[in-house]
Enzyme design. Structure first.
Site, mmCIF file in Angstrom:
data_model
loop_
_atom_site.group_PDB
_atom_site.id
_atom_site.type_symbol
_atom_site.label_atom_id
_atom_site.label_comp_id
_atom_site.label_asym_id
_atom_site.label_seq_id
_atom_site.Cartn_x
_atom_site.Cartn_y
_atom_site.Cartn_z
ATOM 1 N N ARG A 85 0.803 -1.214 0.000
ATOM 2 C CA ARG A 85 0.000 0.000 0.000
ATOM 3 C C ARG A 85 0.844 1.276 0.000
ATOM 4 N NH1 ARG A 85 -3.656 -2.275 4.888
ATOM 5 N NH2 ARG A 85 -1.817 -3.572 5.113
ATOM 6 N N ASN A 125 38.381 41.534 6.468
ATOM 7 C CA ASN A 125 37.172 42.029 5.825
ATOM 8 C C ASN A 125 37.150 41.536 4.385
ATOM 9 O OD1 ASN A 125 34.844 44.097 6.098
ATOM 10 N ND2 ASN A 125 35.748 44.396 4.076
HETATM 11 C C1 UD1 Z 1 -2.132 -6.272 11.179
HETATM 12 C C2 UD1 Z 1 -3.063 -7.201 11.942
HETATM 13 C C3 UD1 Z 1 -4.290 -6.411 12.396
HETATM 14 C C4 UD1 Z 1 -3.859 -5.235 13.235
HETATM 15 C C5 UD1 Z 1 -2.849 -4.363 12.489
HETATM 16 C C6 UD1 Z 1 -2.275 -3.331 13.431
HETATM 17 C C7 UD1 Z 1 -2.799 -9.421 10.934
HETATM 18 C C8 UD1 Z 1 -3.370 -10.440 10.033
HETATM 19 N N1 UD1 Z 1 -3.486 -8.284 11.072
HETATM 20 O O1 UD1 Z 1 -2.799 -5.868 9.998
HETATM 21 O O2 UD1 Z 1 -5.147 -7.244 13.159
HETATM 22 O O3 UD1 Z 1 -4.978 -4.479 13.620
HETATM 23 O O4 UD1 Z 1 -1.750 -5.166 12.002
HETATM 24 O O5 UD1 Z 1 -1.543 -2.368 12.760
HETATM 25 O O6 UD1 Z 1 -1.776 -9.668 11.544
HETATM 26 N N2 UD1 Z 1 4.646 -8.762 7.933
HETATM 27 C C9 UD1 Z 1 5.608 -9.726 7.834
HETATM 28 N N3 UD1 Z 1 5.411 -10.762 6.985
HETATM 29 C C10 UD1 Z 1 4.281 -10.889 6.238
HETATM 30 C C11 UD1 Z 1 3.284 -9.904 6.364
HETATM 31 C C12 UD1 Z 1 3.488 -8.852 7.218
HETATM 32 O O7 UD1 Z 1 6.644 -9.651 8.485
HETATM 33 O O8 UD1 Z 1 4.186 -11.862 5.500
HETATM 34 C C13 UD1 Z 1 4.879 -7.596 8.821
HETATM 35 C C14 UD1 Z 1 4.820 -6.270 8.082
HETATM 36 O O9 UD1 Z 1 6.098 -5.892 7.599
HETATM 37 C C15 UD1 Z 1 4.274 -5.315 9.136
HETATM 38 C C16 UD1 Z 1 3.490 -6.223 10.067
HETATM 39 O O10 UD1 Z 1 3.888 -7.545 9.789
HETATM 40 O O11 UD1 Z 1 5.297 -4.662 9.842
HETATM 41 C C17 UD1 Z 1 1.982 -6.067 9.879
HETATM 42 O O12 UD1 Z 1 1.648 -6.373 8.551
HETATM 43 P P1 UD1 Z 1 0.543 -5.566 7.755
HETATM 44 O O13 UD1 Z 1 0.395 -6.170 6.428
HETATM 45 O O14 UD1 Z 1 0.794 -4.130 7.840
HETATM 46 O O15 UD1 Z 1 -0.750 -5.947 8.626
HETATM 47 P P2 UD1 Z 1 -2.089 -5.118 8.775
HETATM 48 O O16 UD1 Z 1 -2.923 -5.337 7.585
HETATM 49 O O17 UD1 Z 1 -1.791 -3.732 9.162
HETATM 50 CA CA CA Z 2 -0.019 -2.472 9.225
#
Ligand code: UD1
Ligand code: CA
Length: 462
Positions: free
Chosen positions: A15, A379
């Site tokens: 995103r 200067n």
């Molecule tokens: C996640 C939570 C959601 C919570 C929100 C808070 C899940 C399924 N959902 O959603 O409940 O409210 O965070 O901000 O966990 N990441 C990995 N490996 C992956 C995918 C993600 O390391 O395969 C890491 C990302 O880099 C990130 C974090 O996990 O730092 C969260 O991932 P993101 O995709 O942002 O989750 P959200 O959709 O925000």
């Molecule tokens: Ca997130």
């Protein structure tokens, strides 16, 4: 009691629509993951494991510089969900350690909150604790689903939530404390059918079915738990961080006239009674002494500024030193490696590069001083240029104490103007000037009598 922190950072960050990993996007000059690491570290966990994937080169380089006995990296082969990400870290965590999980994209989290959260978790003897909060717009977050006795029975992501569940305002921050007994349940995680990812949040429902104690603890305000998924959220978080930093400086005795438009990096130091005007930007590891005035739109990067210094509007100061009681600007540019002594005045449209300027010296207007070593009480007349580059190499100009350089002079380096000498305005100096002498290279002025009058007559204008 043992504690290991795991920071999830391997996600694609789709995103953000960016070529660099999401957690490396800066907030007030620092990558967001650095704030998360710094919030965790005073808890003194046994280890801090950052989960990344092999394609995140910039992130890996950033972490490599920080790896030590405590901070380590775990690789998630493919970013197929937060559940899989935590699973990738499990082999590096001791079997009897409580696990603190954090998302790398939640940079506003504070140590104090984590400390209270840990305290609560230990006191309640929960198997899983979830740091929750009430979101104004819960849509990007997982909803906290509870039973009648306040136990959390599930975290429901938007893709799976019913209309009723979507109305729940209490949401998951992505920060959890997990006891070792939960580890064996990870093999039961299944791919989410809609997203095709392993959701860490699904572990809650699985653990609940095994009768484990799971609680949500909403102790922190929304602005501390903001998750950053888009650049809109990044800007929102930046403005919160900027306010926090500026408030810290104001409490330490710095006047910031308009904090909303003043940008100060967290690694800066500023002395009391310094006044900062709107639009100033103080970056990197700069330090500013007491009683300074930084006027509008000045930009100061990695520089050291003494006391009682005035930086006038729209000046740029990069990797330079300015000593006490000096004034710079408006519209001046100090480039890397410049050292401005005490009581010096650098005025309008003056550029200084890699030069040392001695105490009490003045260069008030329209000059270029590059690779120069300038003594005390010199200067520098308006429009003086050090010609430091011959097309191949840079050369040095030395101007000794008490020299007077007349306006519009070119000093062709290498050249030395010895102490007390004068250089007449409009001169092009190519040879060393002896002490106490006058050097002047202009052609003598002539007068042609009636020249102007005759010309006007020729053109028939008289
Ligand atoms: C996640 C939570 C959601 C919570 C929100 C808070 C899940 C399924 N959902 O959603 O409940 O409210 O965070 O901000 O966990 N990441 C990995 N490996 C992956 C995918 C993600 O390391 O395969 C890491 C990302 O880099 C990130 C974090 O996990 O730092 C969260 O991932 P993101 O995709 O942002 O989750 P959200 O959709 O925000
Ligand atoms: Ca997130």
């Amino acid at each position: 009691m043992k504690l290991t922190a795991v920071i999830l950072a391997a996600g694609l960050g789709t995103r953000m629509k960016s070529g660099i990993p999401k957690v490396m996007h800066p907030l007030c000059g620092r990558p967001m993951i650095q704030y998360v690491m710094e919030a965790v570290s005073p808890l003194r966990p046994e280890g801090i494991i950052v989960v990344i994937n092999k394609d995140q080169k910039v992130l890996m380089d950033f972490l490599k510089e920080r790896i030590n006995s405590k901070i380590t990296i775990a690789f998630q082969n493919k970013p197929i969900g937060t559940g899989d990400a935590l699973k990738s870290a499990l082999p590096s965590i001791k079997g009897d350690s409580t696990i603190l999980v954090l998302n790398g994209d939640t940079p506003l989290i504070r140590y104090e909150t984590l400390k209270r959260f840990l305290h609560y978790h230990r006191k309640e003897k929960n198997e899983i604790s979830i740091l929750s909060f009430y979101a104004t717009d819960p849509s990007p977050y997982g909803r906290i689903i509870k039973d009648s006795s306040n136990n959390v029975i599930a975290i429901r992501e938007r893709v799976d939530a019913s209309r009723k569940e979507l109305e729940i305002k209490e949401v998951n921050s992505g920060i959890y404390l997990i006891e070792p007994v939960v580890r064996r349940l990870f093999r039961h995680l299944k791919k989410n059918p809609v997203k095709g990812e392993y959701f860490l949040t699904d572990i809650v429902e699985i653990a609940n079915k095994k009768g484990m104690k799971i609680k949500a603890y909403p102790i922190a305000p929304e602005e501390e738990l903001l998750g950053i998924n888009t650049r809109i959220e990044l800007a929102r978080a930046s403005s919160i961080m900027r306010r926090r930093i500026n408030e810290r400086f104001m409490l330490e005795g710095v006047t910031i006239i308009n904090p909303e438009t003043t940008y100060i990096s967290p690694d800066v130091t500023i002395g009391s009674d310094t006044i900062i005007y709107p639009g100033a930007s103080i970056e990197g590891r700069s330090s500013i002494g007491k009683n300074c005035i930084i006027y509008s739109n000045a930009r100061i990067v990695d520089s050291v500024i003494g006391e009682n210094v005035v930086i006038k509007d729209s000046s740029v100061i990069e990797e330079s030193v300015i000593k006490d009681n000096s004034a710079v600007g408006p519209f001046a540019h100090l480039r890397s490696g410049s050292v401005i002594g005490e009581n010096v005045k650098i005025g309008n449209f003056v550029e200084v590069k890699k030069s040392i300027i001695g105490e009490g010296t003045k260069a008030m207007h329209l000059s270029y001083l590059g690779d120069a070593e300038i003594g005390r009480n010199v200067n520098i007349g308006a429009g003086t240029i050090t010609c430091n580059y011959d097309g191949f190499k840079k050369h040095k100009t030395v101007i000794e104490d008490n020299v007077f350089i007349g306006s519009d002079t070119q000093l062709v380096a290498p050249v030395r103007i010895s102490r007390g000498a004068y250089v007449g305005a409009g001169s092009t100096i190519t040879k060393d000037v002896p002490p106490e002498s006058l050097a002047v290279t202009r052609t003598p002025q002539r007068h042609i009598p009636d020249w102007a009058k005759k010309r006007r007559q020729e053109k028939g204008k008289d």
